[in-house]
Design a protein around this motif. Structure first.
Motif, short mmCIF file in Angstrom:
data_model
loop_
_atom_site.label_atom_id
_atom_site.label_comp_id
_atom_site.label_asym_id
_atom_site.label_seq_id
_atom_site.Cartn_x
_atom_site.Cartn_y
_atom_site.Cartn_z
N VAL A 88 0.74 -1.09 -0.05
CA VAL A 88 0.13 0.17 -0.04
C VAL A 88 0.89 1.32 -0.01
CG1 VAL A 88 -1.82 1.22 1.16
CG2 VAL A 88 -1.86 -1.14 1.39
N ASP A 89 0.72 2.21 -0.89
CA ASP A 89 1.42 3.46 -0.74
C ASP A 89 0.40 4.52 -1.00
OD1 ASP A 89 1.49 4.38 -4.14
OD2 ASP A 89 1.21 2.38 -3.99
N ALA A 90 0.76 5.80 -0.64
CA ALA A 90 -0.05 7.07 -0.58
C ALA A 90 0.77 8.03 -0.80
CB ALA A 90 -0.70 7.20 0.92
N GLY A 91 0.29 9.05 -1.34
CA GLY A 91 1.06 10.15 -2.00
C GLY A 91 -0.03 11.55 -1.79
N ILE A 92 0.33 12.74 -1.71
CA ILE A 92 -0.26 13.85 -1.50
C ILE A 92 0.62 14.93 -1.87
CG2 ILE A 92 -0.07 14.19 0.77
CD1 ILE A 92 -2.69 15.27 0.92
N GLY A 93 0.02 15.84 -2.76
CA GLY A 93 0.86 16.96 -2.85
C GLY A 93 0.29 18.12 -3.94
N PRO A 94 0.60 19.58 -3.61
CA PRO A 94 0.25 20.60 -4.41
C PRO A 94 0.89 21.03 -5.70
CG PRO A 94 1.32 21.44 -2.44
CD PRO A 94 1.42 19.84 -2.60
N THR A 95 0.48 21.48 -6.68
CA THR A 95 1.15 21.90 -7.93
C THR A 95 0.71 23.24 -8.37
OG1 THR A 95 1.24 19.53 -8.68
CG2 THR A 95 1.74 21.26 -10.21
N LEU A 96 1.71 24.19 -8.40
CA LEU A 96 1.36 25.45 -8.59
C LEU A 96 1.35 25.62 -10.30
CD1 LEU A 96 0.99 28.38 -7.82
CD2 LEU A 96 3.51 28.62 -7.90
N GLY A 116 -8.84 37.40 -27.58
CA GLY A 116 -7.86 38.00 -28.57
C GLY A 116 -7.18 39.23 -27.72
N GLY A 117 -6.15 39.65 -28.00
CA GLY A 117 -5.28 40.96 -27.67
C GLY A 117 -5.20 40.87 -26.07
N GLY A 118 -4.66 42.01 -25.76
CA GLY A 118 -4.18 42.17 -24.24
C GLY A 118 -3.32 41.16 -23.52
N ALA A 119 -2.78 41.56 -22.49
CA ALA A 119 -1.96 40.60 -21.77
C ALA A 119 -2.81 40.11 -20.41
CB ALA A 119 -0.45 41.17 -21.42
N SER A 120 -2.36 38.79 -20.10
CA SER A 120 -3.02 38.07 -18.86
C SER A 120 -2.27 36.89 -18.43
CB SER A 120 -4.55 37.65 -19.39
OG SER A 120 -5.23 37.05 -18.39
N THR A 121 -2.51 36.63 -17.01
CA THR A 121 -1.83 35.94 -16.31
C THR A 121 -2.91 35.04 -15.55
OG1 THR A 121 0.25 37.14 -16.30
CG2 THR A 121 0.03 35.22 -14.68
N ILE A 122 -2.98 33.83 -15.67
CA ILE A 122 -3.99 32.84 -14.78
C ILE A 122 -2.96 32.05 -13.99
CG2 ILE A 122 -5.75 31.32 -14.86
CD1 ILE A 122 -6.43 32.22 -17.56
N THR A 123 -3.17 32.08 -12.43
CA THR A 123 -2.48 31.32 -11.67
C THR A 123 -3.50 30.40 -10.81
OG1 THR A 123 -0.75 32.99 -11.54
CG2 THR A 123 -0.74 31.32 -9.63
N ASN A 124 -3.20 28.99 -10.56
CA ASN A 124 -4.04 28.41 -9.66
C ASN A 124 -3.15 27.09 -9.26
OD1 ASN A 124 -3.78 26.16 -11.57
ND2 ASN A 124 -5.51 27.18 -12.74
N THR A 125 -3.93 26.56 -8.13
CA THR A 125 -3.13 25.43 -7.46
C THR A 125 -4.05 24.14 -7.61
OG1 THR A 125 -2.09 26.92 -5.87
CG2 THR A 125 -2.23 24.63 -5.23
N THR A 126 -3.22 22.97 -7.93
CA THR A 126 -4.14 21.66 -8.07
C THR A 126 -3.29 20.89 -7.00
OG1 THR A 126 -4.09 22.17 -10.68
CG2 THR A 126 -4.39 19.75 -9.62
N THR A 127 -4.20 20.31 -6.27
CA THR A 127 -3.69 19.38 -5.02
C THR A 127 -4.24 17.99 -5.46
OG1 THR A 127 -3.77 21.24 -3.64
CG2 THR A 127 -3.69 18.96 -2.60
N SER A 128 -3.41 16.99 -5.28
CA SER A 128 -4.01 15.77 -5.60
C SER A 128 -3.47 14.63 -4.30
CB SER A 128 -3.31 15.04 -6.79
OG SER A 128 -1.81 14.94 -6.62
N ALA A 129 -4.36 13.92 -4.17
CA ALA A 129 -4.01 12.54 -3.25
C ALA A 129 -4.33 11.35 -3.85
CB ALA A 129 -4.82 13.00 -1.80
N ARG A 130 -3.41 10.23 -3.47
CA ARG A 130 -3.48 8.88 -3.97
C ARG A 130 -3.27 8.02 -3.15
NH1 ARG A 130 -0.80 5.18 -6.02
NH2 ARG A 130 -1.59 3.58 -7.67
N LEU A 131 -4.10 6.88 -3.25
CA LEU A 131 -3.93 5.64 -2.24
C LEU A 131 -3.87 4.53 -3.22
CD1 LEU A 131 -3.75 4.24 0.46
CD2 LEU A 131 -6.26 4.10 0.51
N GLY A 132 -2.73 3.69 -3.27
CA GLY A 132 -2.88 2.51 -4.26
C GLY A 132 -2.52 1.25 -3.36
N SER A 323 -8.36 14.87 -6.76
CA SER A 323 -7.52 16.17 -7.28
C SER A 323 -8.50 17.46 -7.12
CB SER A 323 -7.38 15.98 -8.92
OG SER A 323 -8.70 16.01 -9.63
N ALA A 324 -7.94 18.52 -6.64
CA ALA A 324 -8.86 19.72 -6.31
C ALA A 324 -7.80 21.04 -6.89
CB ALA A 324 -8.76 19.93 -4.82
#
Length: 467
Positions: A88-96, A116-132, A323-324
């Motif tokens: 059994v293994d588990a893992g968890i961690g956020p990704t920016l 179209g046009g203009g400049a933009s920046t999108i930032t989010n955080t994806t968090t995942s957890a797994r049990l195998g 995943s979140a």
């Protein structure tokens, strides 16, 4: 139902580790060396041979090395059993995640629309957890073979520890006997020096009385100086032998040891019997033979392991993952399945591994026979050596008795003027030689007895016989 269980298990891992807190959950690893609970330091009273052996078994590095190897072998046997249980293994961690678009290039918004046009920046955080979970259900005998090989190897290492203890006991016994022999030689040389001084003084007195020549006095001075030099050299040998015994016991070489007297050889028990019976006893008792048999068992188990590489295996897998995006859980993925793996072609790798395992099995079988023959030869040579040493004791004792009487008679004849100083010197030298030979005969007998016990694998019997 899976989701809360997954999160609870992931975040509870540190607490579970603290609760368990053991390196040996199966209870297979022996925690402490068997002799560690004994007396590990010499006492103020006179030290017996049995106590010296106990101290050595506790302190000698050779037993510590062999015991650590036995512990490692037991741990390996425990690890091999891990293949019987699910993994059994588990893992968890956020990704920016960060997405940036520049003016004039446009971008795709979160709804999938191109802007179209203009400049933009999108930032989010994806968090995942797994049990195998994965569980090898069938592997063609590979797990059983590995467990059998690990068990045999662990037992072989424990037998090697037993063999190391026999070697330590023999080392201490040999060092003890050497020190006792050198001290006996010292006492003999003290007596020789006293006799030489008496003869020197007698020659000087006869020369002063005008009934002997200066040559007699000079010869007396020479013999006395030679006896004193021999005594000095012997005392150096005593110090060296004492240091050897201390080191064999795991103590500093300068340790001062007060030794108790050994029982007389006439009262000490001995391994007696014909050579064939002792060889048969060695087959049963010697730990190196037991280790060689166990190593052959491990090699036989490794053949089964190699064969399993070419056989089908069945494994069960199951997993659940969450995943979140930022703070919202957006996905829960679960999977479960069973897999049948059939090796078809490995470049003949499996065949060569089987051939290698069989060759190693044949090698271990030959090694076992080699150890058996070596053990038999050691027992036979020890038997012959011990019998010869015993046979030399009687004439050595008779020689000392007759040489003592002869020297006393020669000294009396010279004092009375009916004998020559040359006759006195010859008798004096014969007495010194006889004392030396008796000490050597007793040392040879004790040493041969210990070496025979080591060859048979019965040092405990030797220790009981010499208490």
């Amino acid at each position: 139902m899976i989701r809360p269980f997954l999160l609870a298990l992931v975040f509870a891992q540190p607490a579970l580790a603290q609760v368990q807190g053991r390196d040996d959950p199966r209870g297979l690893i022996p925690p402490a060396q068997p002799f560690a609970a004994g007396r590990c330091a010499p006492e103020a009273m006179q030290l017996t041979l049995d106590a010296a052996v106990n101290i050595a078994l506790c302190r000698n590095p050779r037993t510590a090395v062999a015991w650590a190897a036995a512990q490692a072998g037991a741990a390996q046997a425990g690890a091999a059993r891990g293949a019987l249980l699910p993994q059994v293994d588990a893992g968890i961690g956020p990704t920016l995640n960060r997405s940036q678009s520049f003016a004039g290039t446009g971008f795709v918004d979160s709804g999938g629309q191109f802007i179209g046009g203009g400049a933009s920046t999108i930032t989010n955080t994806t968090t995942s957890a797994r049990l195998g979970l994965s569980w090898l259900i069938l592997d063609g005998g590979g797990r059983a073979g590995r467990i059998a090989a690990a068990d045999a190897n662990a037992a072989a290492l424990r037998a090697q520890f037993d063999d190391a203890t026999l070697a330590v006991v023999l080392e201490v016994v040999s060092a003890w006997n050497l020190l006792v022999a050198n001290r006996a030689i010292e006492q003999a040389n003290i007596a020789n020096l006293e006799f030489a001084r008496q003869s020197r003084d007698l020659a000087a007195a006869r020369r002063d009385a005008g009934v002997a020549t200066s040559a007699d006095r000079l010869q007396g001075e020479t013999q006395a100086a030679q006896a004193e030099l021999t005594l000095t050299q012997t005392r150096g040998n005593v110090a060296s032998a004492a240091a050897r015994l201390a080191v064999a016991m795991g103590l500093p070489p300068a340790t001062v040891l007060a030794l108790a007297d050994l029982p007389p050889l006439a009262e000490a028990g001995a391994l007696r019997g014909d050579a064939e019976a002792l060889i048969a006893e060695a087959e049963r008792l010697r730990p190196d033979l037991r280790a060689a048999r166990l190593q052959l068992e491990a090699a036989e188990a490794n053949v089964a392991v190699a064969r399993s590489l070419g056989r089908p295996s069945v494994a069960l897998q199951a997993s659940n993952s969450l995943s979140a995006l930022d703070t919202t859980i957006d996905r829960n993925l679960s999977s479960a399945g069973i897999t049948l793996s059939i090796p078809l072609f490995s470049g003949w790798n499996t065949r060569y591994q089987i051939a290698q395992a069989r060759a190693q099995q044949a090698q271990q079988a030959a090694s076992l026979e080699q150890v058996r023959q070596t053990a038999g030869l050691a027992v036979y040579q020890g038997y012959v050596g011990f019998e010869n040493a015993l046979a030399s004791l009687v004439p050595a004792r008779v020689l000392v008795t007759s040489a003592t009487e002869s020297a006393a008679l020669a000294q009396g004849r010279y004092r009375a003027g009916t004998g020559t100083y040359a006759d006195l010197l010859n008798a004096q030298n014969a007495l010194a030689s006889a004392r030396q030979q008796l000490v050597q005969a007793e040392f040879n007998t004790r040493t041969a007895q210990a070496e025979l016990a080591r060859a048979v694998g019965d040092m405990d019997g030797y220790r009981r016989a010499t208490r």
